[in-house]
Design a protein around this motif. Structure first.
Motif, PDB file in Angstrom:
ATOM      1  N   ALA A 139       3.493 -20.100 -30.712  1.00  0.00           N
ATOM      2  CA  ALA A 139       4.452 -18.998 -30.609  1.00  0.00           C
ATOM      3  C   ALA A 139       5.298 -19.124 -29.347  1.00  0.00           C
ATOM      4  CB  ALA A 139       3.710 -17.655 -30.628  1.00  0.00           C
ATOM      5  N   LEU A 142       7.770 -22.016 -29.693  1.00  0.00           N
ATOM      6  CA  LEU A 142       8.891 -21.700 -30.579  1.00  0.00           C
ATOM      7  C   LEU A 142       9.892 -20.772 -29.898  1.00  0.00           C
ATOM      8  CD1 LEU A 142       7.104 -21.219 -34.015  1.00  0.00           C
ATOM      9  CD2 LEU A 142       8.598 -23.096 -33.328  1.00  0.00           C
ATOM     10  N   PHE A 146      13.758 -21.879 -29.179  1.00  0.00           N
ATOM     11  CA  PHE A 146      14.891 -21.279 -29.871  1.00  0.00           C
ATOM     12  C   PHE A 146      15.783 -20.432 -28.982  1.00  0.00           C
ATOM     13  CE2 PHE A 146      12.515 -22.387 -33.692  1.00  0.00           C
ATOM     14  CZ  PHE A 146      13.548 -22.886 -34.470  1.00  0.00           C
ATOM     15  N   ALA A 181      19.543 -16.231 -37.338  1.00  0.00           N
ATOM     16  CA  ALA A 181      18.190 -16.267 -36.771  1.00  0.00           C
ATOM     17  C   ALA A 181      17.138 -16.263 -37.884  1.00  0.00           C
ATOM     18  CB  ALA A 181      17.982 -15.076 -35.835  1.00  0.00           C
ATOM     19  N   LEU A 182      17.351 -15.447 -38.909  1.00  0.00           N
ATOM     20  CA  LEU A 182      16.409 -15.405 -40.032  1.00  0.00           C
ATOM     21  C   LEU A 182      16.392 -16.724 -40.799  1.00  0.00           C
ATOM     22  CD1 LEU A 182      17.070 -11.804 -41.405  1.00  0.00           C
ATOM     23  CD2 LEU A 182      15.006 -12.615 -40.246  1.00  0.00           C
ATOM     24  N   ASP A 184      17.016 -19.713 -39.533  1.00  0.00           N
ATOM     25  CA  ASP A 184      16.254 -20.656 -38.712  1.00  0.00           C
ATOM     26  C   ASP A 184      14.754 -20.403 -38.839  1.00  0.00           C
ATOM     27  OD1 ASP A 184      18.504 -21.930 -37.867  1.00  0.00           O
ATOM     28  OD2 ASP A 184      18.564 -21.004 -35.880  1.00  0.00           O
ATOM     29  N   ALA A 185      14.372 -19.115 -38.821  1.00  0.00           N
ATOM     30  CA  ALA A 185      12.949 -18.768 -38.929  1.00  0.00           C
ATOM     31  C   ALA A 185      12.375 -19.226 -40.271  1.00  0.00           C
ATOM     32  CB  ALA A 185      12.778 -17.262 -38.763  1.00  0.00           C
ATOM     33  N   GLU A 186      13.164 -19.055 -41.332  1.00  0.00           N
ATOM     34  CA  GLU A 186      12.697 -19.481 -42.656  1.00  0.00           C
ATOM     35  C   GLU A 186      12.531 -20.998 -42.727  1.00  0.00           C
ATOM     36  OE1 GLU A 186      13.899 -18.934 -47.369  1.00  0.00           O
ATOM     37  OE2 GLU A 186      15.221 -18.185 -45.795  1.00  0.00           O
ATOM     38  N   VAL A 188      11.890 -23.034 -40.209  1.00  0.00           N
ATOM     39  CA  VAL A 188      10.714 -23.405 -39.419  1.00  0.00           C
ATOM     40  C   VAL A 188       9.437 -23.083 -40.186  1.00  0.00           C
ATOM     41  CG1 VAL A 188       9.407 -22.864 -37.328  1.00  0.00           C
ATOM     42  CG2 VAL A 188      11.867 -23.193 -37.195  1.00  0.00           C
ATOM     43  N   ALA A 189       9.417 -21.925 -40.855  1.00  0.00           N
ATOM     44  CA  ALA A 189       8.239 -21.552 -41.637  1.00  0.00           C
ATOM     45  C   ALA A 189       7.987 -22.555 -42.759  1.00  0.00           C
ATOM     46  CB  ALA A 189       8.439 -20.149 -42.215  1.00  0.00           C
TER      47      ALA A 189
END
Length: 199
Positions: A139, A142, A146, A181-182, A184-186, A188-189
């Motif tokens: 965490a 990351l 970012f 941002a969402l 990018d988060a998706e 990475v997930a």
């Protein structure tokens, strides 16, 4: 992995990460006990000198990292001006600037791997389970990874707005920035999931 560590070599780079992080914690706590503009301003001036000792290029890097505070401090000062308590507003803004400047100084001169190693040793002494240690370390990595990426994309959005409009950029940019941002988060997930996830 991208980190915020400065490429400008300074004497602070040779200091151990553990003492630097401990010193940052103690400094931040002590800063919030200062209650006059003069004392907080003096602390900020000492920090500025600490940056300048390492050269103008390094000092400019530190100054650029403080830019996001401008809007926060404007809001804080606007509120304190409205309630006619300018001195307290100045103290709050100077405390915040000093704490962030000190944190930036540590981040600019400490490798991410060294900071994570300090946290790993601390969690081991606190008997935190290896699974939780890995998740916390991931965490933190990351978040640090970012910060510059989202800052760059935010700057690109502002430039695109200015190229298409004569008006000053507004809150309307928050939605596309949040979507970026969402996204990018998706991604990475999905990448973590493809590699087996986080144990």
């Amino acid at each position: 992995m991208i980190s915020l560590t400065s490429e400008v070599r300074t004497p602070y780079h040779r200091w151990w990460a553990g003492p630097k992080l401990l010193g940052l914690c103690l400094f931040t706590v002590a800063t919030f006990y200062l209650d006059t503009p003069l004392s907080t301003g003096a602390v900020l001036a000492v920090l500025a000198l600490g940056y300048l000792i390492c050269g103008l290029r390094f000092a400019r890097q530190g100054l650029r990292l403080l830019r996001p505070l401008i809007w926060v401090c404007m809001i804080i000062m606007g509120y304190h001006i409205a309630i006619r308590d300018i001195a307290d507003g100045a103290v709050v803004c100077l405390r915040l600037a000093a704490a962030v400047a000190a944190a930036n100084l540590v981040t600019l001169t400490t490798r991410l791997e060294d900071m994570l190693d300090v946290l790993e040793r601390l969690f081991t002494r606190l008997h935190v389970s290896p699974r939780i240690r890995r998740r916390i370390a991931l965490a933190i990595a990351l978040v640090i990874r970012f910060i510059p990426e989202l800052t760059r994309k935010g700057g690109t959005l502002i430039e695109a707005w200015r190229a298409r409009s004569t008006k000053k950029f507004s809150w309307k940019l928050l939605l596309p920035f949040a979507l970026l941002a969402l996204d990018d988060a998706e991604q990475v997930a999905e990448a973590l999931k493809a590699r087996g996830g986080v144990e």
